[in-house]
Design a protein around this motif. Sequence first.
Motif, PDB file in Angstrom:
ATOM      1  N   LEU A  12       0.839  -1.201   0.000  1.00 15.38           N
ATOM      2  CA  LEU A  12       0.000   0.000   0.000  1.00 15.38           C
ATOM      3  C   LEU A  12       0.874   1.250   0.000  1.00 15.38           C
ATOM      4  O   LEU A  12       0.668   2.165  -0.805  1.00 15.38           O
ATOM      5  CB  LEU A  12      -0.933   0.004   1.212  1.00 15.38           C
ATOM      6  N   LEU A  15       2.525   1.815  -3.382  1.00 16.42           N
ATOM      7  CA  LEU A  15       1.585   2.289  -4.397  1.00 16.42           C
ATOM      8  C   LEU A  15       1.203   3.754  -4.175  1.00 16.42           C
ATOM      9  O   LEU A  15       1.087   4.525  -5.128  1.00 16.42           O
ATOM     10  CB  LEU A  15       0.343   1.407  -4.419  1.00 16.42           C
ATOM     11  N   VAL A  16       1.013   4.130  -2.921  1.00 23.55           N
ATOM     12  CA  VAL A  16       0.678   5.524  -2.610  1.00 23.55           C
ATOM     13  C   VAL A  16       1.831   6.439  -3.020  1.00 23.55           C
ATOM     14  O   VAL A  16       1.620   7.493  -3.634  1.00 23.55           O
ATOM     15  CB  VAL A  16       0.332   5.690  -1.114  1.00 23.55           C
ATOM     16  N   ARG A  19       2.010   7.217  -6.611  1.00 23.84           N
ATOM     17  CA  ARG A  19       0.989   8.185  -7.038  1.00 23.84           C
ATOM     18  C   ARG A  19       1.271   9.583  -6.490  1.00 23.84           C
ATOM     19  O   ARG A  19       0.442  10.470  -6.574  1.00 23.84           O
ATOM     20  CB  ARG A  19      -0.391   7.707  -6.610  1.00 23.84           C
ATOM     21  N   ASP A  83      -3.277  -3.774  -4.176  1.00 25.16           N
ATOM     22  CA  ASP A  83      -3.387  -3.544  -5.614  1.00 25.16           C
ATOM     23  C   ASP A  83      -4.829  -3.250  -6.018  1.00 25.16           C
ATOM     24  O   ASP A  83      -5.074  -2.350  -6.827  1.00 25.16           O
ATOM     25  CB  ASP A  83      -2.830  -4.735  -6.397  1.00 25.16           C
ATOM     26  N   ASP A  86      -5.623   0.226  -4.936  1.00 19.02           N
ATOM     27  CA  ASP A  86      -4.992   1.166  -5.858  1.00 19.02           C
ATOM     28  C   ASP A  86      -5.841   1.337  -7.112  1.00 19.02           C
ATOM     29  O   ASP A  86      -6.091   2.451  -7.553  1.00 19.02           O
ATOM     30  CB  ASP A  86      -3.591   0.682  -6.226  1.00 19.02           C
ATOM     31  N   LEU A  90      -7.469   4.645  -5.291  1.00 17.90           N
ATOM     32  CA  LEU A  90      -6.394   5.610  -5.504  1.00 17.90           C
ATOM     33  C   LEU A  90      -6.372   6.128  -6.934  1.00 17.90           C
ATOM     34  O   LEU A  90      -6.163   7.319  -7.156  1.00 17.90           O
ATOM     35  CB  LEU A  90      -5.044   4.987  -5.140  1.00 17.90           C
TER      36      LEU A  90
END
Length: 105
Positions: A12, A15-16, A19, A83, A86, A90
């Motif tokens: 997590l 992935l954050v 972005r 995932d 995301d 997200l």
Amino acid sequence: MSTPEGRVEARLCDLVRKRGGLCLKWACPGVRGAPDRIVFLPGGHVLFVEVKRPGGRPRADQLAFHRRMARRGTPVYVVDDADLFDQTMLAGLTAPDPVPSEESA
């Protein structure tokens, strides 16, 4: 992080960051059931996230705290698949950086 929950949490955060956001651990001393992470995304989006192992569910005290937050208009997202979170959450809150066209260069 070698636990299943730890792997979800690490993914997590990765992935954050990709972005353009921050995924900070939230320590709330003396408060039972507070979410694990606060996610800050570009554009001023702030999300509270409870991280669980795949298939895991929040404890009763966590659900009670989530309800307290929801009554104040602040949802808590329970994430057991980073995932999927995301792709479904997200991605909708962050826009990719615009790619300049040859005409504007």
